[in-house]
Design a protein around this motif. Structure first.
Motif, PDB file in Angstrom:
ATOM      1  N   ARG A  69       0.829  -1.205   0.000  1.00 56.74           N
ATOM      2  CA  ARG A  69       0.000   0.000   0.000  1.00 56.74           C
ATOM      3  C   ARG A  69       0.870   1.264   0.000  1.00 56.74           C
ATOM      4  O   ARG A  69       0.552   2.252  -0.676  1.00 56.74           O
ATOM      5  N   ASP A  73       0.932   4.142  -2.930  1.00 58.31           N
ATOM      6  CA  ASP A  73       0.774   5.578  -2.671  1.00 58.31           C
ATOM      7  C   ASP A  73       1.892   6.375  -3.339  1.00 58.31           C
ATOM      8  O   ASP A  73       1.649   7.449  -3.913  1.00 58.31           O
ATOM      9  N   GLN A  77       1.588   9.341  -6.186  1.00 54.33           N
ATOM     10  CA  GLN A  77       2.219  10.650  -6.017  1.00 54.33           C
ATOM     11  C   GLN A  77       3.174  10.951  -7.165  1.00 54.33           C
ATOM     12  O   GLN A  77       3.245  12.084  -7.661  1.00 54.33           O
TER      13      GLN A  77
END
Length: 364
Positions: A69, A73, A77
Motif C-alpha cells: 500500500r 501511494d 504521487q
C-alpha cells in the motif's frame, strides 16, 4: 505507449522509507522522484521482523500488505507530480523490504516483504518484484544487483571507478577500465549507527554524523568489531541485519564506554570496511562515487576521503543523479531488463551459476 518509461521503488535496510522514481530507460534518466517515510509503527514492525518472534507468518503477511500500500501511494504521487498517465508506464520494479537474507548452501533464501499482487491491483501497472530470489536459486548471493546499472551510468573511459552505496549496508560496485565489473557488500554503513542513536537519543539517524564527530574513536572496540570473520571473506559476499545488529554490537562492548564514543567508532567502522575493501579489490581506483543516505553524512564522507588519499571522493549528484535516487533507478532499470527478456544479474558479482532473468511478474 511510451516504451521507455518505468517506475522503480526501493526501501532499503536503513528503513528510512520508500523512494520512487519515474525512469526513462532509453535516455537512462530520472524524470521524477518521490520519497515517503514509513509510518513509525510499520518501521518498528519491519525492524522487529528481522529477528525471530511470535506469530511471524501473520505479522509478515500484514507487513507485506502495508509495504504494498505504501508503494502504491508513492506510485500515485509520482504519476501526479510528473503528469504521467498510468498507461504510459510499461512496468514498475519493486524491491520490497528485506527481513531475511541467507544466501549460500542448499537451503539458501532471501526474503523481501511485498505483496506484489496487491501492488499490481492498487497501482494498475505491471509489477516486477522478488528480484533477488532467482540469483540465489542459481547459487548466487542475490546481491548486489546494482553494479550493472552503475556501469551503465557511472563508468569512465580509461579509469577504474568505484561506486559506493551507503544504505543500511555499504556495497561497492567496481567498474574496471578494461570493462570488467565487480561488486560486493563491505559491511555496515548506517544500520548500526542508526540503531545506536535511536537507543541513546531517540533519533532516527545521526544528521551529518554530528554526534559521531563529538566522540572519540575507541581503538580496542574498533579492533573487536573489525575482527568479525565476515570481513575477511573474499567476494562474492553479501550481508544485512541478519549479522550486523545491535545484539552483535552489544556482545563486543566493554563496560563504561561513552555513547558518543561508540557512535564515533561505528562511523569509523563504516569508513574502514569500505576503504579496506576498495584498497584490496581495486587498488587502482581513481574515483569513488558515493550514493545512498550515508553520502549525506559529511563526517563519514570526510573519513572516507582521508582513508583513501589519491582517490577522488565524490557523490552521485556530481554525476547527474541525486544520492537518494540511484537505487530506485536501478530497480526501474532491472524491470526494464525483465520486460526486454535480458539478464539482470552479473554472475561475476553474485557468484550465480550463470546469467538469469530476475523477477516475478504480476500483470496490471
Amino acid at each position: 505507449m511510451a516504451a521507455g518509461l518505468y517506475i522503480g521503488l526501493m526501501s532499503g535496510t536503513s528503513l528510512d522509507g520508500i523512494d520512487g522514481v519515474l525512469f526513462d530507460a532509453e535516455a537512462m534518466a530520472v524524470i521524477g522522484h518521490v520519497h515517503a517515510p514509513f509510518a513509525p509503527a510499520l518501521r518498528d514492525e519491519l525492524l522487529a521482523l528481522n529477528t525471530p518472534g511470535d506469530n511471524e507468518l501473520h505479522r509478515a503477511a500484514l507487513a507485506a500488505n502495508a509495504v504494498a500500500r505504501g508503494y502504491a501511494d508513492v506510485v500515485s504521487q509520482l504519476l501526479e507530480a510528473t503528469g504521467t498517465p498510468r498507461a504510459q508506464v510499461r512496468a514498475l520494479g519493486a524491491h520490497g523490504q528485506t527481513v531475511r537474507h541467507q544466501p549460500g548452501g542448499p537451503e539458501a533464501y532471501t526474503t523481501q516483504l511485498l505483496n506484489g499482487a496487491l501492488l499490481a491491483e492498487q497501482a494498475g501497472i505491471a509489477v516486477i518484484c522478488d528480484l533477488r530470489s532467482r540469483d540465489v536459486a542459481a547459487g548466487g548471493q542475490g546481491a548486489p544487483l546494482v553494479p550493472a546499472f552503475h556501469r551503465a551510468v557511472f563508468s569512465a573511459a580509461g579509469e577504474d571507478v568505484a561506486v559506493l552505496n551507503l544504505g543500511g549496508i555499504a556495497n561497492l560496485s567496481l567498474l574496471f577500465a578494461d570493462g570488467h565489473t565487480g561488486g560486493f557488500d563491505c559491511g555496515p554503513a548506517n544500520c548500526l549507527m542508526d540503531g545506536w542513536i535511536a537507543r541513546h537519543r531517540g533519533l532516527a539517524y545521526d544528521a551529518d554524523g554530528a554526534w559521531a564527530a563529538s566522540g572519540r574513536v575507541q581503538p580496542a572496540l574498533l579492533a573487536a568489531l573489525l575482527a568479525e570473520p565476515w570481513f575477511a571473506l573474499p567476494p562474492p559476499k553479501s550481508t544485512g541485519r541478519d549479522l550486523f545488529h545491535l545484539r552483535w554490537l552489544d556482545s563486543r562492548l566493554a563496560p563504561g564506554l561513552a555513547a558518543e564514543d561508540v557512535q564515533a567508532t561505528l562511523l569509523e567502522l563504516s569508513a574502514r570496511c569500505v576503504a579496506d575493501a576498495l584498497r584490496a579489490q581495486m587498488p587502482g581506483a581513481a574515483t569513488l562515487i558515493a550514493c545512498g543516505g550515508g553520502a549525506l553524512n559529511g563526517t563519514l564522507m570526510r573519513r572516507l576521503a582521508a582513508l583513501l588519499p589519491g582517490v577522488a571522493t565524490q557523490t552521485s549528484a556530481e554525476h547527474g543523479l541525486p544520492v537518494d535516487q540511484v537505487e530506485a533507478a536501478a530497480f526501474a532499470w532491472l524491470a526494464h531488463r525483465f520486460v526486454e527478456g535480458l539478464q539482470g544479474n552479473l554472475p561475476a558479482v553474485t557468484g550465480a551459476a550463470g546469467p538469469r532473468l530476475l523477477g516475478a511478474l504480476y500483470p496490471a
